[in-house]
Design a protein around this motif. Sequence first.
Motif, mmCIF file in Angstrom:
data_model
loop_
_atom_site.group_PDB
_atom_site.id
_atom_site.type_symbol
_atom_site.label_atom_id
_atom_site.label_comp_id
_atom_site.label_asym_id
_atom_site.label_seq_id
_atom_site.Cartn_x
_atom_site.Cartn_y
_atom_site.Cartn_z
ATOM 1 N N LEU A 9 0.841 -1.199 0.000
ATOM 2 C CA LEU A 9 0.000 0.000 0.000
ATOM 3 C C LEU A 9 0.879 1.253 0.000
ATOM 4 N N PRO A 10 1.277 1.695 -1.183
ATOM 5 C CA PRO A 10 2.145 2.878 -1.265
ATOM 6 C C PRO A 10 1.486 4.117 -0.662
ATOM 7 N N ASP A 11 2.315 5.017 -0.155
ATOM 8 C CA ASP A 11 1.823 6.256 0.455
ATOM 9 C C ASP A 11 0.931 7.040 -0.500
ATOM 10 N N THR A 12 1.282 7.051 -1.783
ATOM 11 C CA THR A 12 0.493 7.808 -2.767
ATOM 12 C C THR A 12 -0.935 7.280 -2.877
ATOM 13 N N ILE A 13 -1.094 5.967 -2.807
ATOM 14 C CA ILE A 13 -2.438 5.365 -2.872
ATOM 15 C C ILE A 13 -3.214 5.667 -1.590
ATOM 16 N N ARG A 14 -2.558 5.527 -0.446
ATOM 17 C CA ARG A 14 -3.227 5.839 0.826
ATOM 18 C C ARG A 14 -3.719 7.278 0.826
ATOM 19 N N LYS A 15 -2.894 8.183 0.293
ATOM 20 C CA LYS A 15 -3.268 9.594 0.266
ATOM 21 C C LYS A 15 -4.479 9.827 -0.636
ATOM 22 N N LYS A 16 -4.494 9.198 -1.812
ATOM 23 C CA LYS A 16 -5.635 9.349 -2.734
ATOM 24 C C LYS A 16 -6.923 8.806 -2.117
ATOM 25 N N LEU A 17 -6.813 7.685 -1.401
ATOM 26 C CA LEU A 17 -7.982 7.068 -0.774
ATOM 27 C C LEU A 17 -8.350 7.716 0.561
ATOM 28 N N LYS A 18 -7.470 8.575 1.061
ATOM 29 C CA LYS A 18 -7.627 9.154 2.410
ATOM 30 C C LYS A 18 -7.761 8.037 3.437
ATOM 31 N N LEU A 19 -6.890 7.050 3.285
ATOM 32 C CA LEU A 19 -6.934 5.845 4.121
ATOM 33 C C LEU A 19 -5.892 5.921 5.225
ATOM 34 N N ARG A 20 -6.352 5.735 6.439
ATOM 35 C CA ARG A 20 -5.467 5.747 7.603
ATOM 36 C C ARG A 20 -5.136 4.312 8.015
ATOM 37 N N ILE A 21 -3.923 4.129 8.512
ATOM 38 C CA ILE A 21 -3.482 2.828 9.002
ATOM 39 C C ILE A 21 -3.402 2.927 10.519
ATOM 40 N N ILE A 22 -3.942 1.932 11.179
ATOM 41 C CA ILE A 22 -3.938 1.904 12.644
ATOM 42 C C ILE A 22 -3.253 0.620 13.092
ATOM 43 N N PHE A 23 -2.289 0.777 13.992
ATOM 44 C CA PHE A 23 -1.621 -0.386 14.575
ATOM 45 C C PHE A 23 -1.901 -0.408 16.065
ATOM 46 N N VAL A 24 -2.128 -1.622 16.586
ATOM 47 C CA VAL A 24 -2.382 -1.821 18.010
ATOM 48 C C VAL A 24 -1.336 -2.778 18.549
ATOM 49 N N ASN A 25 -0.655 -2.371 19.632
ATOM 50 C CA ASN A 25 0.331 -3.282 20.214
ATOM 51 C C ASN A 25 -0.290 -4.102 21.344
ATOM 52 N N ASP A 26 0.502 -4.984 21.917
ATOM 53 C CA ASP A 26 -0.031 -5.904 22.940
ATOM 54 C C ASP A 26 -0.382 -5.198 24.253
ATOM 55 N N LYS A 27 -0.022 -3.917 24.397
ATOM 56 C CA LYS A 27 -0.392 -3.133 25.574
ATOM 57 C C LYS A 27 -1.634 -2.283 25.295
ATOM 58 N N ARG A 28 -2.279 -2.535 24.144
ATOM 59 C CA ARG A 28 -3.474 -1.817 23.702
ATOM 60 C C ARG A 28 -3.187 -0.367 23.294
ATOM 61 N N GLU A 29 -1.925 -0.058 23.053
ATOM 62 C CA GLU A 29 -1.565 1.276 22.577
ATOM 63 C C GLU A 29 -1.849 1.344 21.087
ATOM 64 N N VAL A 30 -2.428 2.470 20.667
ATOM 65 C CA VAL A 30 -2.842 2.639 19.282
ATOM 66 C C VAL A 30 -1.956 3.681 18.604
ATOM 67 N N ILE A 31 -1.505 3.337 17.421
ATOM 68 C CA ILE A 31 -0.713 4.247 16.597
ATOM 69 C C ILE A 31 -1.487 4.453 15.301
ATOM 70 N N GLU A 32 -1.846 5.704 15.028
ATOM 71 C CA GLU A 32 -2.571 6.012 13.804
ATOM 72 C C GLU A 32 -1.627 6.721 12.833
ATOM 73 N N ILE A 33 -1.554 6.193 11.624
ATOM 74 C CA ILE A 33 -0.780 6.834 10.565
ATOM 75 C C ILE A 33 -1.792 7.428 9.595
ATOM 76 N N ARG A 34 -1.862 8.733 9.580
ATOM 77 C CA ARG A 34 -2.830 9.429 8.733
ATOM 78 C C ARG A 34 -2.426 9.303 7.269
ATOM 79 N N SER A 35 -3.382 9.527 6.405
ATOM 80 C CA SER A 35 -3.121 9.360 4.979
ATOM 81 C C SER A 35 -2.048 10.307 4.464
ATOM 82 N N SER A 36 -1.851 11.431 5.126
ATOM 83 C CA SER A 36 -0.836 12.394 4.699
ATOM 84 C C SER A 36 0.549 12.072 5.262
ATOM 85 N N GLN A 37 0.631 11.099 6.166
ATOM 86 C CA GLN A 37 1.906 10.728 6.761
ATOM 87 C C GLN A 37 2.544 9.570 6.023
#
Length: 127
Positions: A96-124
């Motif tokens: 999922l290249p950054d350029t495609i994520r940006k066009k789709l305005k798609l955010r990626i969210i990762f959750v670790n085993d401590k329930r911490e959430v990391i959101e990568i916005r489409s512009s990042q």
Amino acid sequence: MNEKFIVNSVIKWLKDNGWKISPVTYKFHGVDIKAYHKNGCQYLIECKGENKSPNVSYNECMGQIISRMIHKSNTNYYGIAFPDIQRYRKMIKEKLPDTIRKKLKLRIIFVNDKREVIEIRSSQRMV
């Protein structure tokens, strides 16, 4: 980290950040998480837990979230959530290249085993 763990962790993170969770979230069919913000935005998120076939999970997740983009608007956010494990990060970065994520305005969210959430916005950029 199974899908329920991912869903519950993201819901808590959303609530902590001012989002209201739609009752449709708790139904069996449809998007995994549907949330509303007081500023009028809507956030639709598909979640997948850790399994032996991350490629299949990724493909299913992308198909599901793209099918929700029918009524695209500037007030809708779309996201896909996965366990914060290196093989998932690597796979998403490769597929999922950054350029495609940006066009789709798609955010990626990762959750670790401590329930911490990391959101990568489409512009990042993915790192």
